[in-house]
Scaffold this motif. Structure first.
Motif, PDB file in Angstrom:
ATOM      1  N   THR A 174       0.210  -4.093   4.388  1.00 53.21           N
ATOM      2  CA  THR A 174       1.168  -5.299   4.258  1.00 53.21           C
ATOM      3  C   THR A 174       1.840  -5.042   3.087  1.00 53.21           C
ATOM      4  O   THR A 174       1.113  -5.021   1.983  1.00 53.21           O
ATOM      5  CB  THR A 174       0.363  -6.500   4.494  1.00 53.21           C
ATOM      6  OG1 THR A 174      -0.089  -6.659   5.571  1.00 53.21           O
ATOM      7  CG2 THR A 174       1.253  -7.603   4.372  1.00 53.21           C
ATOM      8  N   VAL A 175       3.337  -5.207   2.846  1.00 52.98           N
ATOM      9  CA  VAL A 175       3.882  -5.242   1.693  1.00 52.98           C
ATOM     10  C   VAL A 175       4.205  -6.726   1.254  1.00 52.98           C
ATOM     11  O   VAL A 175       4.714  -7.389   2.351  1.00 52.98           O
ATOM     12  CB  VAL A 175       5.181  -4.287   1.630  1.00 52.98           C
ATOM     13  CG1 VAL A 175       5.883  -4.341   0.542  1.00 52.98           C
ATOM     14  CG2 VAL A 175       4.632  -2.993   2.172  1.00 52.98           C
ATOM     15  N   SER A 176       4.345  -7.262   0.282  1.00 52.14           N
ATOM     16  CA  SER A 176       4.645  -8.459  -0.058  1.00 52.14           C
ATOM     17  C   SER A 176       5.907  -8.633  -1.134  1.00 52.14           C
ATOM     18  O   SER A 176       5.740  -7.478  -2.217  1.00 52.14           O
ATOM     19  CB  SER A 176       3.513  -9.111  -0.423  1.00 52.14           C
ATOM     20  OG  SER A 176       3.125  -8.894  -1.902  1.00 52.14           O
ATOM     21  N   ARG A 177       6.882  -9.462  -0.994  1.00 51.03           N
ATOM     22  CA  ARG A 177       7.806  -9.752  -2.251  1.00 51.03           C
ATOM     23  C   ARG A 177       7.799 -11.297  -2.439  1.00 51.03           C
ATOM     24  O   ARG A 177       7.493 -12.170  -1.677  1.00 51.03           O
ATOM     25  CB  ARG A 177       9.003  -9.145  -1.476  1.00 51.03           C
ATOM     26  CG  ARG A 177       9.102  -7.791  -1.176  1.00 51.03           C
ATOM     27  CD  ARG A 177       9.784  -6.843  -2.206  1.00 51.03           C
ATOM     28  NE  ARG A 177      10.949  -7.136  -2.573  1.00 51.03           N
ATOM     29  CZ  ARG A 177      11.963  -6.450  -1.873  1.00 51.03           C
ATOM     30  NH1 ARG A 177      11.585  -5.527  -0.903  1.00 51.03           N
ATOM     31  NH2 ARG A 177      13.251  -6.622  -2.163  1.00 51.03           N
ATOM     32  N   THR A 178       8.126 -11.430  -3.615  1.00 47.72           N
ATOM     33  CA  THR A 178       8.132 -13.016  -3.931  1.00 47.72           C
ATOM     34  C   THR A 178       9.622 -13.401  -4.325  1.00 47.72           C
ATOM     35  O   THR A 178      10.066 -12.731  -5.199  1.00 47.72           O
ATOM     36  CB  THR A 178       7.022 -13.288  -5.225  1.00 47.72           C
ATOM     37  OG1 THR A 178       5.928 -13.020  -4.727  1.00 47.72           O
ATOM     38  CG2 THR A 178       7.067 -14.675  -5.441  1.00 47.72           C
ATOM     39  N   VAL A 179       9.765 -14.488  -3.961  1.00 52.27           N
ATOM     40  CA  VAL A 179      11.114 -15.184  -4.601  1.00 52.27           C
ATOM     41  C   VAL A 179      10.773 -16.484  -5.169  1.00 52.27           C
ATOM     42  O   VAL A 179      10.144 -17.392  -4.655  1.00 52.27           O
ATOM     43  CB  VAL A 179      12.219 -15.542  -3.313  1.00 52.27           C
ATOM     44  CG1 VAL A 179      13.350 -16.317  -3.419  1.00 52.27           C
ATOM     45  CG2 VAL A 179      12.522 -14.446  -2.481  1.00 52.27           C
ATOM     46  N   ARG A 180      11.332 -16.598  -6.412  1.00 52.69           N
ATOM     47  CA  ARG A 180      10.948 -17.647  -7.285  1.00 52.69           C
ATOM     48  C   ARG A 180      12.012 -18.862  -7.197  1.00 52.69           C
ATOM     49  O   ARG A 180      13.225 -18.358  -7.577  1.00 52.69           O
ATOM     50  CB  ARG A 180      10.627 -17.223  -8.589  1.00 52.69           C
ATOM     51  CG  ARG A 180      10.159 -18.340  -9.509  1.00 52.69           C
ATOM     52  CD  ARG A 180       9.527 -17.686 -10.914  1.00 52.69           C
ATOM     53  NE  ARG A 180       9.276 -18.739 -11.888  1.00 52.69           N
ATOM     54  CZ  ARG A 180       7.696 -19.264 -11.948  1.00 52.69           C
ATOM     55  NH1 ARG A 180       6.941 -18.457 -11.095  1.00 52.69           N
ATOM     56  NH2 ARG A 180       7.591 -19.841 -12.930  1.00 52.69           N
ATOM     57  N   MET A 203       6.839 -12.079  10.725  1.00 52.74           N
ATOM     58  CA  MET A 203       6.365 -11.969   9.210  1.00 52.74           C
ATOM     59  C   MET A 203       5.861 -13.218   8.705  1.00 52.74           C
ATOM     60  O   MET A 203       5.786 -14.170   9.410  1.00 52.74           O
ATOM     61  CB  MET A 203       7.874 -11.654   8.556  1.00 52.74           C
ATOM     62  CG  MET A 203       8.851 -10.630   8.930  1.00 52.74           C
ATOM     63  SD  MET A 203      10.062 -10.123   8.260  1.00 52.74           S
ATOM     64  CE  MET A 203       9.490  -9.912   6.400  1.00 52.74           C
ATOM     65  N   SER A 204       5.104 -13.147   7.743  1.00 50.54           N
ATOM     66  CA  SER A 204       4.289 -14.298   7.231  1.00 50.54           C
ATOM     67  C   SER A 204       5.419 -14.698   5.950  1.00 50.54           C
ATOM     68  O   SER A 204       5.474 -14.164   4.883  1.00 50.54           O
ATOM     69  CB  SER A 204       2.903 -13.736   6.515  1.00 50.54           C
ATOM     70  OG  SER A 204       2.473 -14.944   5.748  1.00 50.54           O
ATOM     71  N   LEU A 205       5.488 -16.175   5.923  1.00 47.46           N
ATOM     72  CA  LEU A 205       6.476 -16.859   4.767  1.00 47.46           C
ATOM     73  C   LEU A 205       5.631 -17.934   4.335  1.00 47.46           C
ATOM     74  O   LEU A 205       5.199 -18.647   5.105  1.00 47.46           O
ATOM     75  CB  LEU A 205       7.868 -17.172   5.205  1.00 47.46           C
ATOM     76  CG  LEU A 205       8.871 -16.177   5.373  1.00 47.46           C
ATOM     77  CD1 LEU A 205       8.782 -15.283   6.695  1.00 47.46           C
ATOM     78  CD2 LEU A 205      10.274 -16.750   5.204  1.00 47.46           C
ATOM     79  N   GLY A 206       5.196 -17.776   3.254  1.00 47.27           N
ATOM     80  CA  GLY A 206       4.508 -18.784   2.418  1.00 47.27           C
ATOM     81  C   GLY A 206       5.088 -19.398   1.043  1.00 47.27           C
ATOM     82  O   GLY A 206       5.601 -18.849   0.472  1.00 47.27           O
ATOM     83  N   ARG A 225       4.921  -5.429   7.444  1.00 45.97           N
ATOM     84  CA  ARG A 225       4.612  -4.159   7.208  1.00 45.97           C
ATOM     85  C   ARG A 225       5.491  -3.152   7.408  1.00 45.97           C
ATOM     86  O   ARG A 225       5.309  -2.064   7.458  1.00 45.97           O
ATOM     87  CB  ARG A 225       3.432  -3.741   8.430  1.00 45.97           C
ATOM     88  CG  ARG A 225       1.911  -4.448   8.472  1.00 45.97           C
ATOM     89  CD  ARG A 225       1.114  -3.720   9.440  1.00 45.97           C
ATOM     90  NE  ARG A 225      -0.088  -4.018   9.178  1.00 45.97           N
ATOM     91  CZ  ARG A 225      -0.777  -5.130   9.289  1.00 45.97           C
ATOM     92  NH1 ARG A 225      -0.337  -6.062   9.980  1.00 45.97           N
ATOM     93  NH2 ARG A 225      -2.034  -5.414   8.934  1.00 45.97           N
ATOM     94  N   ASP A 226       6.791  -3.811   7.497  1.00 51.29           N
ATOM     95  CA  ASP A 226       8.131  -2.896   7.609  1.00 51.29           C
ATOM     96  C   ASP A 226       8.909  -3.455   6.364  1.00 51.29           C
ATOM     97  O   ASP A 226       9.496  -4.180   5.987  1.00 51.29           O
ATOM     98  CB  ASP A 226       8.811  -3.369   8.908  1.00 51.29           C
ATOM     99  CG  ASP A 226      10.194  -2.491   8.922  1.00 51.29           C
ATOM    100  OD1 ASP A 226      10.656  -2.069   7.944  1.00 51.29           O
ATOM    101  OD2 ASP A 226      10.551  -2.330  10.046  1.00 51.29           O
ATOM    102  N   PRO A 227       8.785  -2.086   5.297  1.00 50.38           N
ATOM    103  CA  PRO A 227       9.474  -2.464   4.019  1.00 50.38           C
ATOM    104  C   PRO A 227      10.948  -2.756   4.080  1.00 50.38           C
ATOM    105  O   PRO A 227      11.515  -3.414   3.404  1.00 50.38           O
ATOM    106  CB  PRO A 227       9.290  -1.056   3.319  1.00 50.38           C
ATOM    107  CG  PRO A 227       8.058  -0.683   3.944  1.00 50.38           C
ATOM    108  CD  PRO A 227       8.076  -1.139   5.327  1.00 50.38           C
ATOM    109  N   GLU A 228      11.743  -2.203   5.027  1.00 51.40           N
ATOM    110  CA  GLU A 228      13.139  -2.307   5.010  1.00 51.40           C
ATOM    111  C   GLU A 228      13.257  -3.466   5.833  1.00 51.40           C
ATOM    112  O   GLU A 228      14.418  -4.350   5.359  1.00 51.40           O
ATOM    113  CB  GLU A 228      13.552  -1.120   6.060  1.00 51.40           C
ATOM    114  CG  GLU A 228      13.649   0.296   5.421  1.00 51.40           C
ATOM    115  CD  GLU A 228      14.445   1.259   6.435  1.00 51.40           C
ATOM    116  OE1 GLU A 228      14.850   0.851   7.424  1.00 51.40           O
ATOM    117  OE2 GLU A 228      14.173   2.620   6.125  1.00 51.40           O
TER     118      GLU A 228
END
Length: 255
Positions: A174-180, A203-206, A225-228
């Motif tokens: 799993t790859v994660s990205r963060t929007v602040r 997808m998981s959004l928290g 799990r899909d970076p694109e």
């Protein structure tokens, strides 16, 4: 249970110990296991905490091992009378316990004539089980079936995990990205976040609010799990927030 290399690979954690439930000891193992599993592409799907009661450990273990690909237990493999995890695992699998010769040799070399009955309890392994290396100190853990039984001491548990990971059939990490988002509360970001989440149910959004001397806001964490696909949804979320009038938005650097 999941099967096939393209399927989701799942794991449950069973935390064992009265000291956890009483609050005398703060558990950190769950956090460390979750992080470790995420790196190797295994989903932590459930976690339970049970007391040092044989029947409750057996019931929980049987429920979890039948539902998930793997189960990791922590705690209850020490030398005292209430360390009954080995007994419970053996009972769950319907096998006897035996003193493992490799552990006995290791303990004899360390303690010699001081190898008493209490210490010998740590050499007991369910018949048919295999050892899990302990690179830190003390006897190893063990594995039988789809269950890995590890120590409760965090440093030792983390060391044992290094021998568990290679034995698991991993999925796609799993790859994660963060929007602040700064200066906007969860009430303001709820609607655009919910819209994006509903559009991408896979997808998981928290949302994780923060409060500091510099102000308040939320870190929005997106996992996939899909970076694109993840990159596309991050852009979509930022756009949705800005269209909702929330301008102080930025993506955090990828670690």
């Amino acid at each position: 249970m999941a099967s096939g290399e393209d399927k989701r690979v799942t794991c449950a954690v069973l935390i064992i110990g009265d000291e956890i439930l009483s609050g005398r000891t703060q558990d950190t193992n769950l956090r460390d296991i979750a992080r470790y599993l995420g790196v190797i592409g295994v989903d932590l799907a459930e976690a339970r905490t049970v007391p040092d009661v044989l029947e409750e450990i057996v019931d929980a273990l049987n429920a979890l091992r039948s539902r998930y690909d793997y189960v990791i237990t922590t705690g209850g493999i020490g030398p005292t009378h209430d360390d009954i995890t080995a007994d419970a695992v053996a009972a769950a699998f319907g096998v006897e316990l035996e003193e493992h010769p490799e552990i006995m040799a290791m303990m004899t070399a360390r303690w010699g004539d001081q190898l008493n009955a209490a210490r010998r309890r740590m050499a007991r392994v369910p018949v048919g089980g295999a050892l899990v290396k302990n690179p830190v100190q003390g006897p190893p853990g063990f594995t039988i079936g789809n269950v890995f039984t590890l120590a409760g001491v965090p440093q030792i548990m983390r060391g044992m995990l290094e021998d568990v990971g290679p034995r698991m059939r991993g999925g796609r990490p799993t790859v994660s990205r963060t929007v602040r988002v700064e200066g906007s509360g969860e009430g303001q970001i709820a609607e655009p976040l919910e819209a994006v989440a509903k559009a991408h149910p896979d997808m998981s959004l928290g949302s994780y609010p923060f409060f500091s001397a510099e102000g308040y806001g939320s870190n929005l964490v997106i996992r996939s799990r899909d970076p694109e696909q993840l990159s596309a949804v991050v852009a979509e979320l930022i756009d949705a927030l800005r269209r909702a009038g929330i301008d102080n938005v930025k993506e955090m650097a990828v670690a």
